[in-house]
Write an enzyme that holds these catalytic residues in place. Structure first.
Site, PDB file in Angstrom:
ATOM      1  N   ARG A 143       0.839  -1.191   0.000  1.00 36.52           N
ATOM      2  CA  ARG A 143       0.000   0.000   0.000  1.00 36.52           C
ATOM      3  C   ARG A 143       0.879   1.249   0.000  1.00 36.52           C
ATOM      4  NH1 ARG A 143      -3.193  -0.150   5.166  1.00 36.52           N
ATOM      5  NH2 ARG A 143      -4.044   1.788   4.335  1.00 36.52           N
TER       6      ARG A 143
ATOM      7  N   ASP B 208      -4.142  -2.385  21.755  1.00 41.49           N
ATOM      8  CA  ASP B 208      -4.621  -1.076  21.321  1.00 41.49           C
ATOM      9  C   ASP B 208      -4.026   0.001  22.229  1.00 41.49           C
ATOM     10  OD1 ASP B 208      -6.435  -1.727  19.149  1.00 41.49           O
ATOM     11  OD2 ASP B 208      -7.679  -2.685  20.663  1.00 41.49           O
TER      12      ASP B 208
ATOM     13  N   THR C 287     -12.488   6.435  16.856  1.00 39.19           N
ATOM     14  CA  THR C 287     -12.046   5.101  16.447  1.00 39.19           C
ATOM     15  C   THR C 287     -12.868   4.660  15.253  1.00 39.19           C
ATOM     16  OG1 THR C 287     -11.810   2.770  17.058  1.00 39.19           O
ATOM     17  CG2 THR C 287     -13.608   3.988  18.097  1.00 39.19           C
TER      18      THR C 287
ATOM     19  N   SER D 139     -13.134   1.466  14.580  1.00 42.39           N
ATOM     20  CA  SER D 139     -13.348   0.053  14.877  1.00 42.39           C
ATOM     21  C   SER D 139     -14.592  -0.183  15.719  1.00 42.39           C
ATOM     22  CB  SER D 139     -12.121  -0.505  15.618  1.00 42.39           C
ATOM     23  OG  SER D 139     -12.400  -1.740  16.221  1.00 42.39           O
TER      24      SER D 139
ATOM     25  N   ARG E 265     -15.228  -2.996  17.027  1.00 42.71           N
ATOM     26  CA  ARG E 265     -14.715  -3.846  18.117  1.00 42.71           C
ATOM     27  C   ARG E 265     -14.271  -3.003  19.304  1.00 42.71           C
ATOM     28  NH1 ARG E 265      -9.643  -4.330  19.478  1.00 42.71           N
ATOM     29  NH2 ARG E 265      -8.991  -3.321  17.539  1.00 42.71           N
ATOM     30  N   ARG E 266     -13.471  -1.984  19.033  1.00 39.84           N
ATOM     31  CA  ARG E 266     -12.996  -1.119  20.112  1.00 39.84           C
ATOM     32  C   ARG E 266     -14.146  -0.372  20.761  1.00 39.84           C
ATOM     33  NH1 ARG E 266      -8.356   1.096  16.124  1.00 39.84           N
ATOM     34  NH2 ARG E 266      -6.705  -0.427  16.559  1.00 39.84           N
TER      35      ARG E 266
ATOM     36  N   GLY F 257      -8.875   7.727   7.867  1.00 42.71           N
ATOM     37  CA  GLY F 257      -7.606   8.266   7.400  1.00 42.71           C
ATOM     38  C   GLY F 257      -6.438   7.447   7.905  1.00 42.71           C
ATOM     39  N   ASN F 258      -5.262   7.664   7.310  1.00 40.70           N
ATOM     40  CA  ASN F 258      -4.070   6.966   7.788  1.00 40.70           C
ATOM     41  C   ASN F 258      -3.620   7.561   9.125  1.00 40.70           C
ATOM     42  OD1 ASN F 258      -2.546   9.326   7.190  1.00 40.70           O
ATOM     43  ND2 ASN F 258      -2.221   8.636   5.098  1.00 40.70           N
TER      44      ASN F 258
ATOM     45  N   THR G 212      -3.021  11.309   9.156  1.00 38.82           N
ATOM     46  CA  THR G 212      -4.257  12.082   9.059  1.00 38.82           C
ATOM     47  C   THR G 212      -5.020  12.087  10.376  1.00 38.82           C
ATOM     48  OG1 THR G 212      -4.443  11.550   6.702  1.00 38.82           O
ATOM     49  CG2 THR G 212      -6.445  12.296   7.833  1.00 38.82           C
TER      50      THR G 212
END
Length: 332
Positions: free
Chosen positions: A23, A92, A116, A118, A120-121, A139-140, A143
């Site tokens: 990526r 995490d 977040t 996620s 899950r989180r 975003g990455n 970001t």
């Protein structure tokens, strides 16, 4: 993904160019560069070419991951056959807004907003910290950290500790979440090299990078996820550990708000000797993982552990919890 380029020699991969797909994100490049560097040390006669590409998850930034619908958002364009390598911390981590430095999630004011992407989180932390609000952030890493630092929208964001450490930003970690606080994602922290199916030369080359413990933990975790038919659209979480020849796996499923959940732990022996098994079973895959230097019986035991744990949760009502979570997520 690794694949051999045009041959410049006749013996094995010697003299060949090896193209490695990755990526375009900075973290992906850092991780790819670290793997390629290890391969260069083992194979100084090879030329490695890194080819960066954009994946589905990179291109769609205005939609929550849980709503895009793909199970392989950041790997589909790279996938063929999966191998796991050494694992960074799977935990995490909480990164706080500068004004909240020194605090923990439990000490943040009422209605503080936590970012977040996620489910899950969010599901786990909503139950543990009901005074907080959770909001999607995309975003990455660069970001997300910029959104946190330059705006007042978020009091903190939750990220994978492994990514922060590999980027050299470990100093931004304000709180590590133990498995008791937040079980992690399947495979989180593990590095993977994806290889074209049946590419014996490249499989031989990357097999030297395997970490046996990581392989077994990831096989168990992936088998658990596969049996549950999980993905980004449902809250599924795990924790695994190898100790004294015993592989321990904890798995859980949650409702979107964390109010309903099932959690169990199982273990199995993976203390099997490595055997030379030449022949048609050389490249047997276990939930997409090919690991030549890890005992086949141990891999099979790890996969069975994941399946059995998932089956236990399903027998206790996990399918209903996940079905409701998926429906609610699709309706949002």
């Amino acid at each position: 993904m690794a694949e051999p380029g045009p041959a410049a020699g006749e013996n094995g991969v010697g003299g060949r160019a090896v193209r490695v797909g990755t990526r375009r994100s900075q973290l992906a490049r850092i991780q790819t560069d670290s793997v390629v560097e290890m391969l260069r040390e083992l194979h100084p006669d090879l030329h490695f070419e890194i080819v960066a590409m954009s994946t589905t998850g990179d291109k769609i930034l205005d939609t929550a991951l849980s709503k895009i619908g793909e199970k392989s958002l950041f790997t589909k364009e790279l996938e063929n056959a999966l191998e796991r390598n050494e694992r960074e911390s799977p935990l995490d981590a909480v990164v706080f807004h500068p004004k909240n430095c020194g605090k923990t999630l439990g000490l943040l004011p009422e209605k503080s907003v936590i970012g977040t992407s996620s489910l899950r989180r969010a599901a786990q932390l909503k139950k543990k910290f009901p005074h907080l609000e959770f909001r999607d952030i995309r975003g990455n890493l660069n970001t997300r950290l910029k959104k946190l630092d330059e705006k007042d929208e978020f009091s903190a964001i939750i990220l994978a500790a492994a990514g922060l450490k590999r980027m050299g930003w470990e100093n931004r970690i304000g709180q590590l979440l133990s498995p008791e606080d937040c079980l992690y994602a399947v495979g989180q922290g593990a590095l993977a090299v994806e290889v074209r199916a049946k590419d014996q030369e490249i499989l031989n080359m990357v097999s030297a990078l395997h970490d046996g413990e990581t392989v077994l933990c990831c096989i168990a975790e992936r088998a658990f996820m596969k049996r549950l038919e999980g993905g980004c659209s449902v809250p599924v979480a795990v924790s695994s550990m190898l100790k004294d020849g015993q592989l321990y796996l904890t798995g859980a499923v949650y409702s979107l708000d964390g109010s309903d959940s099932l959690k169990e732990t199982m273990q199995t022996s993976v203390n099997y000797p490595q055997q030379n098994e030449d022949g048609p079973n050389d490249d047997v895959q276990h939930v997409g993982i090919t690991a030549r230097n890890v005992a086949g019986q141990a891999q099979e035991a790890a996969e069975n552990l994941g399946v059995e744990l998932a089956s236990l949760l399903l027998s206790k009502g996990a399918k209903h919890i996940l079905s409701v979570a998926r429906q609610l997520n699709d309706a949002c």
